[in-house]
Design an enzyme around this catalytic site. Structure first.
Site, short mmCIF file in Angstrom:
data_model
loop_
_atom_site.label_atom_id
_atom_site.label_comp_id
_atom_site.label_asym_id
_atom_site.label_seq_id
_atom_site.Cartn_x
_atom_site.Cartn_y
_atom_site.Cartn_z
N PHE A 153 -92.09 -62.22 -21.33
CA PHE A 153 -91.76 -61.16 -22.27
C PHE A 153 -92.54 -61.32 -23.58
O PHE A 153 -92.63 -62.42 -24.12
CB PHE A 153 -90.27 -61.18 -22.63
CG PHE A 153 -89.34 -60.94 -21.49
CD1 PHE A 153 -88.95 -59.65 -21.15
CD2 PHE A 153 -88.81 -62.01 -20.78
CE1 PHE A 153 -88.07 -59.43 -20.10
CE2 PHE A 153 -87.92 -61.80 -19.73
CZ PHE A 153 -87.55 -60.50 -19.38
N ASP A 154 -93.05 -60.22 -24.08
CA ASP A 154 -93.44 -60.17 -25.48
C ASP A 154 -92.14 -60.20 -26.29
O ASP A 154 -91.05 -59.96 -25.75
CB ASP A 154 -94.22 -58.87 -25.74
CG ASP A 154 -94.52 -58.66 -27.20
OD1 ASP A 154 -95.10 -59.58 -27.82
OD2 ASP A 154 -94.17 -57.60 -27.73
N LEU A 155 -92.24 -60.49 -27.57
CA LEU A 155 -91.04 -60.57 -28.40
C LEU A 155 -90.82 -59.31 -29.23
O LEU A 155 -89.95 -58.49 -28.93
CB LEU A 155 -91.11 -61.80 -29.31
CG LEU A 155 -89.88 -62.04 -30.19
CD1 LEU A 155 -88.69 -62.46 -29.35
CD2 LEU A 155 -90.18 -63.09 -31.25
N ASP A 156 -91.65 -59.12 -30.26
CA ASP A 156 -91.47 -58.01 -31.19
C ASP A 156 -91.59 -56.66 -30.50
O ASP A 156 -92.59 -56.37 -29.83
CB ASP A 156 -92.53 -58.08 -32.29
CG ASP A 156 -92.33 -59.26 -33.22
OD1 ASP A 156 -91.17 -59.61 -33.48
OD2 ASP A 156 -93.34 -59.83 -33.67
N VAL A 179 -93.96 -58.32 -19.57
CA VAL A 179 -93.30 -57.15 -20.12
C VAL A 179 -93.64 -57.05 -21.61
O VAL A 179 -93.45 -58.00 -22.36
CB VAL A 179 -91.77 -57.27 -19.96
CG1 VAL A 179 -91.08 -56.01 -20.46
CG2 VAL A 179 -91.41 -57.54 -18.49
#
Length: 216
Positions: A7-10, A161
């Protein structure tokens, strides 16, 4: 079947959008630079802070801007950051299914951990790859490949993602499946231009993707 979800965060699993936009506006104002609108800032979100600052300011040395940004960002973090719907329950279910998970972000490690801890997401992450852990950030494949190597998983059984073009580009360059989130501030149509393998409108849609693998 998919065995790993990165996963990306922001803007993907944590809604830091307003914090980021406000931090940029503050940094520009504090350093007496031309102000920018939300619409001018949003397309660049997802790249590194330094890249964005150079684009916004036209300066090569953005160290002062970075200090202003990080000071504001840290001070206002907890009041401006919000959760996205169904993220925790999705990760709980993925963990129940034996899926390995990780973060691949262009943020620095301290603020990455701060956001993950705030929403009790750190417990789900088997690896965390930040800007501090790579030589080449997204859209280069190195961050995704680093996470895959850390977890010892198969590229062809991995999803990445994210909410920005660089997430899709990094995933594709690394040889994993790219999942774009329709709640991105960039807009679904913009992300479609980068040809993600999937676009989801709710995090729980990952359940079917994980089970089915790549659609034929």
């Amino acid at each position: 079947m998919i065995e790993c979800v990165l996963f990306d965060l922001d803007g993907t699993i944590v809604d830091t959008n307003e914090l980021i936009i406000n931090s940029f506006m503050h940094a520009l104002k504090q350093n007496a630079l031309t102000p920018l609108s939300r619409e001018q800032i949003i397309p660049h979100m997802g790249t590194t802070l330094q890249q964005q600052m150079r684009t916004f300011s036209g300066l090569e040395d953005v160290s002062k801007l970075e200090l202003s940004y990080r000071s504001y960002n840290y001070e206002h973090h907890d009041s401006l950051v919000r959760p996205f719907p169904h993220v925790n329950e999705t990760m709980e279910e993925l963990r129940r299914r034996g899926i390995k998970m990780g973060i691949v972000t262009t943020k620095i490690r301290p603020t990455t951990l701060k956001a993950l801890e705030m929403f009790d997401l750190l417990q789900y992450m088997d690896t965390i790859v930040t800007i501090n852990d790579v030589t080449e950030p997204k859209p280069h494949p190195e961050p995704v490949l680093t996470a895959v190597r850390n977890l010892g998983v198969d590229l062809q059984r991995t999803l990445m993602v994210g909410d920005s073009a660089v997430d899709i580009q990094s995933a594709k360059a690394a040889g994993v499946y790219a999942v774009a989130v329709a709640w991105s501030l960039k807009g679904e149509e913009t992300l479609r231009k980068y040809d993600p393998d999937y676009i989801i409108h709710d995090m729980t849609e990952l359940y079917d993707i994980v089970e089915q693998g790549k659609n034929q």
